[in-house]
Write an enzyme that holds these catalytic residues in place. Structure first.
Site, PDB file in Angstrom:
ATOM      1  N   SER A 120      33.113  22.783  30.388  1.00 35.04           N
ATOM      2  CA  SER A 120      31.924  21.928  30.284  1.00 35.04           C
ATOM      3  C   SER A 120      31.323  21.912  28.885  1.00 35.04           C
ATOM      4  O   SER A 120      30.448  21.082  28.612  1.00 35.04           O
ATOM      5  CB  SER A 120      30.858  22.401  31.280  1.00 35.04           C
ATOM      6  OG  SER A 120      31.287  22.212  32.598  1.00 35.04           O
ATOM      7  N   HIS A 386      34.515  16.913  33.911  1.00 37.72           N
ATOM      8  CA  HIS A 386      35.889  17.310  34.231  1.00 37.72           C
ATOM      9  C   HIS A 386      36.023  17.320  35.739  1.00 37.72           C
ATOM     10  O   HIS A 386      35.044  17.116  36.465  1.00 37.72           O
ATOM     11  CB  HIS A 386      36.188  18.713  33.665  1.00 37.72           C
ATOM     12  CG  HIS A 386      35.175  19.739  34.095  1.00 37.72           C
ATOM     13  ND1 HIS A 386      35.137  20.254  35.386  1.00 37.72           N
ATOM     14  CD2 HIS A 386      34.143  20.326  33.433  1.00 37.72           C
ATOM     15  CE1 HIS A 386      34.137  21.099  35.486  1.00 37.72           C
ATOM     16  NE2 HIS A 386      33.503  21.166  34.317  1.00 37.72           N
TER      17      HIS A 386
END
Length: 535
Positions: A120, A386
């Protein structure tokens, strides 16, 4: 809390049917409807009409709202759609989340500058600054490697975010998250660090680094220009912002070793009416019409999962609503970043039901944002940083509970399996056991693994008592302490000015570039005002 609701205007930009204001064809409660060929022909005509009614909006985006569902893979969206529909008594497979009714959809490629599967931090750098970076670094170029603090301090390696571009254009700005406000995704809007875990000076020292060289993210919240100029900050993470030397009236236990109270410092540096809230009730009672700046910290660490929330913490929808109302006080418009951050955490724990519920809560915040703004002048972009390794598998019958056991058996051990499962993750021993080989185990049929003395078998998941519970951890193929991210492309949904740009298969880093283009902010070569003027 005062709420401003804009009137929907008759515009060619958005067919209201497309957003489910009139078209609620996705709300099917009788599965027999799906067996009627006339249903599908009518449905196809409706879908075609909605597409034909769309027209490109090339207005300047006065406001930009950027939503990130952390870890919100495409299978997560699919499973959440079904989960949401089944909760409402609908045919879940036919259901549609609000974000899925946005007119334009694309895909984002999420890899880092140095990793095939992203975290992240590097993704936050990409979608906040327009530059792809290295794994676990935030707001710095790929010249900076992990824990290279000196390089992260160099001005030429620090990247500017779209929040900064918005501020330079005179817009109000804010960040809202269900994680700590110093966590990777929100930090991408304002921080520059060679390690995402440097959230406080305590974290820096714990990782054997120098806090004077490795400036922690909490400290950057009050020292970096962008974060000092935020009008709204909401999320969790009190521990990263408060000293460990004294108690705080919020009840949060600080961990900072430098004695600094980041919350008070941020407030004291602000002009205008500035408020601090730490409970849901305080937020709901706040006069947002007369508030210029707000910092809301609602947990010592991350905020609670929605399914665990006892009502003391606001929902993501409520935080988003308050943020938009405050930021709308700025006549030049605003940029708002909103993260549904706990989708990701639930997946790491393989608690799929919580991940799906967090996605539904995220969708509710998106719906509220759309209701509070004018689609003629507000660009809303939704994506994920993601994916994860969760998959929807087998051949379960229509209407089977998405969070439960599938309706068919394997052809190896002749036992059922859950519809949702992970490629890796914890709780491996909850589903497999080893036992001494017996006379009945002479055949290889039904055995997953065997030696001369022992066999490995699967437990019958139908006999697990909490199979549909909020904390049930789903099966995983490879044992891990925490489940990993997935490397698949993630979806992009968009509406408003220039939303037609967010289609096709795109590199993740183009998202802030396209948003700045739509809003006429950022470097001259990136905004639509110059493009249209020079065309």
């Amino acid at each position: 809390m005062a709420i401003k609701i804009s009137r929907y205007q008759s515009v060619g930009l958005l067919c209201l049917e497309y957003f489910g204001k009139q078209d609620e064809s996705y709300k099917i409660s009788n599965p027999d409807d799906l067996r009627d060929e006339r249903f599908w022909l009518t449905d196809s005509q409706r879908s075609l009409r909605n597409k034909l009614y769309l027209s490109e909006n090339k207005n300047v985006a006065k406001n930009v709202i950027f939503f990130i569902g952390d870890g919100m893979s495409v299978p997560t969206v699919t499973a959440s759609r079904i989960y949401d529909g089944q909760k409402k008594g609908l045919v879940g497979e036919r259901n549609s989340l609000f974000m899925e009714r946005f007119p334009y959809v694309g895909l984002s490629k999420t890899y880092c500058a140095d990793r095939q599967v992203a975290d992240s931090a590097c993704t936050a750098t990409a979608y906040h600054t327009g530059i792809k970076a290295n794994f676990e670094t935030i707001g710095v170029s790929a010249r900076v490697k992990l824990k290279e603090c000196q390089e992260a301090l160099r001005a030429e390696n620090q990247l500017e975010s779209i929040a900064s571009w918005a501020q330079k254009a005179g817009k109000a700005t804010g960040i809202v998250t269900t994680t700590r406000v110093t966590h990777a995704s929100p930090a991408g809007a304002y921080a520059h660090t060679s390690h995402r875990d440097f959230e406080s000076d305590f974290d820096v020292i714990t990782r054997h680094a120098d806090p004077e060289q490795c400036i922690d993210i909490g400290r950057q919240l009050v020292e970096n220009t962008v974060s000092k100029q935020f009008n709204v900050i909401m999320g969790g993470g009190g521990a990263k912002l408060l000293p460990n030397s004294s108690a705080h009236y919020s009840g949060y236990a600080g961990e900072r070793l430098d004695g600094r109270n980041i919350i008070d410092e941020w407030i004291q540096a602000k002009d205008g009416t500035t408020s601090f809230v730490h409970t849901r009730q305080q937020l709901l009672e706040l006069d947002t019409d007369s508030t210029n700046n707000l910092i809301g910290i609602f947990a010592n660490s991350h905020m609670s999962y929605n399914l665990d929330n006892d009502g003391s913490q606001p929902t993501l929808q409520e935080m988003t609503s308050a943020a938009i109302t405050i930021l709308s006080n700025e006549s030049n418009g605003f940029f708002l970043f909103v993260e549904g951050g706990r989708i990701d955490h639930a997946h790491h724990e393989t608690k799929a039901k919580k991940a799906l519920d967090e996605t539904v809560q995220f969708d509710e915040a998106i719906k509220r944002a759309y209701e509070l703004t004018d689609p003629n002048e507000t660009l809303i972009v939704i994506s994920a940083d993601h994916g994860h390794t969760m998959t929807i598998n087998g051949y379960p019958k229509l209407g089977n509970t998405i969070t439960g056991v599938g309706t068919d058996m394997t052809d190896i051990d002749f036992l059922p399996y859950t519809t949702l499962s992970y490629a890796n993750g914890p709780a491996f021993s909850n589903f497999f056991y080893s036992s001494p080989r017996s006379g009945m185990d002479k055949s290889e049929n039904g055995l997953l693994f065997n030696t001369n003395d022992h066999v490995v078998k699967r437990y019958d998941v139908r006999k697990i008592s909490n199979i549909d519970g909020k904390d049930f951890q789903y099966p995983a193929a490879a044992p891990m302490i925490d489940e990993t991210h997935g490397g698949g492309d993630v979806a992009i949904y968009s509406s408003g000015p220039w939303s037609h740009l967010f289609t096709g298969v795109l590199e993740q880093n183009v998202l802030p570039i396209f948003m700045s283009f739509a809003a006429c902010i950022g470097p001259d070569e990136l905004n639509s005002c110059n493009y249209l003027k020079n065309k």
